[in-house]
Design an enzyme around this catalytic site. Sequence first.
Site, PDB file in Angstrom:
ATOM      1  N   GLU A   1     -24.935 -30.519  42.164  1.00 48.08           N
ATOM      2  CA  GLU A   1     -26.265 -29.417  42.176  1.00 48.08           C
ATOM      3  C   GLU A   1     -26.785 -29.397  43.528  1.00 48.08           C
ATOM      4  O   GLU A   1     -27.175 -28.432  43.868  1.00 48.08           O
ATOM      5  CB  GLU A   1     -26.876 -29.990  40.924  1.00 48.08           C
ATOM      6  CG  GLU A   1     -28.177 -28.915  40.587  1.00 48.08           C
ATOM      7  CD  GLU A   1     -29.417 -29.154  41.455  1.00 48.08           C
ATOM      8  OE1 GLU A   1     -30.273 -27.963  41.529  1.00 48.08           O
ATOM      9  OE2 GLU A   1     -29.639 -30.208  42.057  1.00 48.08           O
TER      10      GLU A   1
ATOM     11  N   GLN B   1     -41.814 -39.054  39.270  1.00 49.76           N
ATOM     12  CA  GLN B   1     -40.762 -39.710  38.814  1.00 49.76           C
ATOM     13  C   GLN B   1     -39.987 -40.289  39.760  1.00 49.76           C
ATOM     14  O   GLN B   1     -38.841 -40.881  39.577  1.00 49.76           O
ATOM     15  CB  GLN B   1     -40.032 -38.595  37.990  1.00 49.76           C
ATOM     16  CG  GLN B   1     -40.575 -38.075  36.598  1.00 49.76           C
ATOM     17  CD  GLN B   1     -39.543 -37.339  35.996  1.00 49.76           C
ATOM     18  OE1 GLN B   1     -38.564 -36.476  36.286  1.00 49.76           O
ATOM     19  NE2 GLN B   1     -39.673 -37.349  34.540  1.00 49.76           N
TER      20      GLN B   1
ATOM     21  N   TYR C   1     -33.069 -31.350  29.405  1.00 48.59           N
ATOM     22  CA  TYR C   1     -33.652 -31.756  30.612  1.00 48.59           C
ATOM     23  C   TYR C   1     -34.049 -33.264  30.265  1.00 48.59           C
ATOM     24  O   TYR C   1     -34.236 -34.305  31.322  1.00 48.59           O
ATOM     25  CB  TYR C   1     -35.120 -31.096  30.765  1.00 48.59           C
ATOM     26  CG  TYR C   1     -34.884 -29.457  31.082  1.00 48.59           C
ATOM     27  CD1 TYR C   1     -34.063 -29.225  31.911  1.00 48.59           C
ATOM     28  CD2 TYR C   1     -35.112 -28.423  30.233  1.00 48.59           C
ATOM     29  CE1 TYR C   1     -33.737 -27.733  32.515  1.00 48.59           C
ATOM     30  CE2 TYR C   1     -34.844 -27.153  30.480  1.00 48.59           C
ATOM     31  CZ  TYR C   1     -34.056 -26.887  31.754  1.00 48.59           C
ATOM     32  OH  TYR C   1     -33.592 -25.506  31.972  1.00 48.59           O
ATOM     33  N   LEU C   2     -34.471 -33.661  29.185  1.00 52.36           N
ATOM     34  CA  LEU C   2     -34.930 -34.940  28.860  1.00 52.36           C
ATOM     35  C   LEU C   2     -33.576 -35.900  28.880  1.00 52.36           C
ATOM     36  O   LEU C   2     -33.684 -37.125  29.352  1.00 52.36           O
ATOM     37  CB  LEU C   2     -35.413 -35.107  27.468  1.00 52.36           C
ATOM     38  CG  LEU C   2     -35.903 -36.589  27.033  1.00 52.36           C
ATOM     39  CD1 LEU C   2     -37.153 -36.816  28.167  1.00 52.36           C
ATOM     40  CD2 LEU C   2     -36.426 -36.404  25.607  1.00 52.36           C
ATOM     41  N   ALA C   3     -32.252 -35.378  28.777  1.00 54.11           N
ATOM     42  CA  ALA C   3     -31.190 -36.121  28.722  1.00 54.11           C
ATOM     43  C   ALA C   3     -30.691 -36.485  30.264  1.00 54.11           C
ATOM     44  O   ALA C   3     -30.286 -37.550  30.418  1.00 54.11           O
ATOM     45  CB  ALA C   3     -29.887 -35.228  27.982  1.00 54.11           C
ATOM     46  N   ASP C   4     -31.225 -35.588  30.999  1.00 54.52           N
ATOM     47  CA  ASP C   4     -31.014 -35.812  32.554  1.00 54.52           C
ATOM     48  C   ASP C   4     -31.988 -36.844  32.992  1.00 54.52           C
ATOM     49  O   ASP C   4     -31.504 -37.634  33.731  1.00 54.52           O
ATOM     50  CB  ASP C   4     -31.330 -34.416  33.352  1.00 54.52           C
ATOM     51  CG  ASP C   4     -31.021 -34.567  34.721  1.00 54.52           C
ATOM     52  OD1 ASP C   4     -31.080 -35.497  35.134  1.00 54.52           O
ATOM     53  OD2 ASP C   4     -31.360 -33.367  35.507  1.00 54.52           O
ATOM     54  N   GLN C   5     -33.382 -36.928  32.652  1.00 50.59           N
ATOM     55  CA  GLN C   5     -34.079 -37.854  33.151  1.00 50.59           C
ATOM     56  C   GLN C   5     -34.263 -39.089  32.472  1.00 50.59           C
ATOM     57  O   GLN C   5     -34.372 -40.081  32.819  1.00 50.59           O
ATOM     58  CB  GLN C   5     -35.507 -37.120  32.959  1.00 50.59           C
ATOM     59  CG  GLN C   5     -35.914 -35.661  33.923  1.00 50.59           C
ATOM     60  CD  GLN C   5     -37.060 -35.063  33.451  1.00 50.59           C
ATOM     61  OE1 GLN C   5     -38.037 -35.873  33.131  1.00 50.59           O
ATOM     62  NE2 GLN C   5     -36.832 -33.695  33.386  1.00 50.59           N
TER      63      GLN C   5
ATOM     64  N   HIS D   1     -26.918 -30.620  36.746  1.00 48.48           N
ATOM     65  CA  HIS D   1     -27.875 -31.394  37.589  1.00 48.48           C
ATOM     66  C   HIS D   1     -27.711 -32.926  37.054  1.00 48.48           C
ATOM     67  O   HIS D   1     -27.869 -33.785  37.552  1.00 48.48           O
ATOM     68  CB  HIS D   1     -29.053 -30.847  37.016  1.00 48.48           C
ATOM     69  CG  HIS D   1     -30.320 -30.950  37.665  1.00 48.48           C
ATOM     70  ND1 HIS D   1     -31.029 -32.470  37.418  1.00 48.48           N
ATOM     71  CD2 HIS D   1     -31.080 -30.715  38.883  1.00 48.48           C
ATOM     72  CE1 HIS D   1     -32.169 -32.488  38.233  1.00 48.48           C
ATOM     73  NE2 HIS D   1     -32.404 -31.469  39.198  1.00 48.48           N
TER      74      HIS D   1
END
Length: 353
Positions: A10, A100, A284-288, A314
């Site tokens: 990304e 983060q 998005y939560l899966a990414d973070q 990403h």
Amino acid sequence: MIHIDASQGEGGGQVLRTSLALSMVTGQPVLLEKIRARRPRPGLMRQHLTCVTAAQALSGAQVEGATPGSQTLRFTPGPVRGGEHHFSVGTAGSVMLVLQSVWPALMLAESPVRLTLQGGTHNPMAPSFHFVERAYAPLLRRLGAPAELRLRRCGFYPGGGGEIEVDLHPVGPEGLQPFDLTERGALLDQQAECLVPGLKRSIAERELEVLRGQLGWTFDHSTIPVTRQNEGPGNALLATLRHEHVTEVFCAIGEKSRSAENVAGDVARQVKRYASSAGALGQYLADQWVLPLALAVWRSGRAARYTCTDVSLHAATNFSVIGQFLPVRIDTRPLPKGQGVQVEVKPPGDNAP
């Protein structure tokens, strides 16, 4: 020294933030090259420089290349420091992304940390304060890394001026405890709210009305929280789904020339997409979530899994960067009937399929 091609995958600021976080955690120096090379304005922007400044101050790092527009950065960390720290982006850049960048290292610090961060709290292309406070932080508490977040003042583009305060506590004697998160559990609550500081209340009413029509939800007047006029002008529409095992927050930011109907339609689509999947975590939560989970797997030697709606480019880029710092393996496989993806993080030596 670990060499990172920051244009990989990304190719955005997440490569920088993950690299800074894991350099601080592992003590390994890192050299990043081609930072944001494919972006219209390549190199380090103000927000990215604040991430570097914060990481440097918290770890006593030696840094080369931390200048606006730089596409090369050398970062050599020292021991992570606790105590009280204050950082300002100086613009409307996201304070949540700065947080983060340093959170993974600070949750492993030997003493408590209090951070005060100033800048944007609700930004396009960045997690909102409410997402981090309601969805991300509770998972870290279950992992063994408690934190409390307080929103002191909202900050929107272009004015910024937001402020949050964060208390991070040391991990307990049992260390980080990885856990599986493969099901959402029963739906306990769903709510929507609209922030419109410095704008007409009718904007919030229109957005909530569209959301109600598209999702069939009901709202009362408390869904338009009281905000100070000087916290805006700004607009954020939020939908929160609280399940037994996980909470998800979906957000859209109102911008000039973007209609209330468009903002509400964006949030409705996000909620419907999540509802149509069996994955526990949204995109998005899966990414973070993968970074702190990988740290817990690495430190404990125990594998853990989670399911999600999908794995974005990403997220896949994040997986790759994590693998360059930590001796963990991140595997993915589709769930039956196209209902999402399972992600499994394995410790060193675990080669089981």
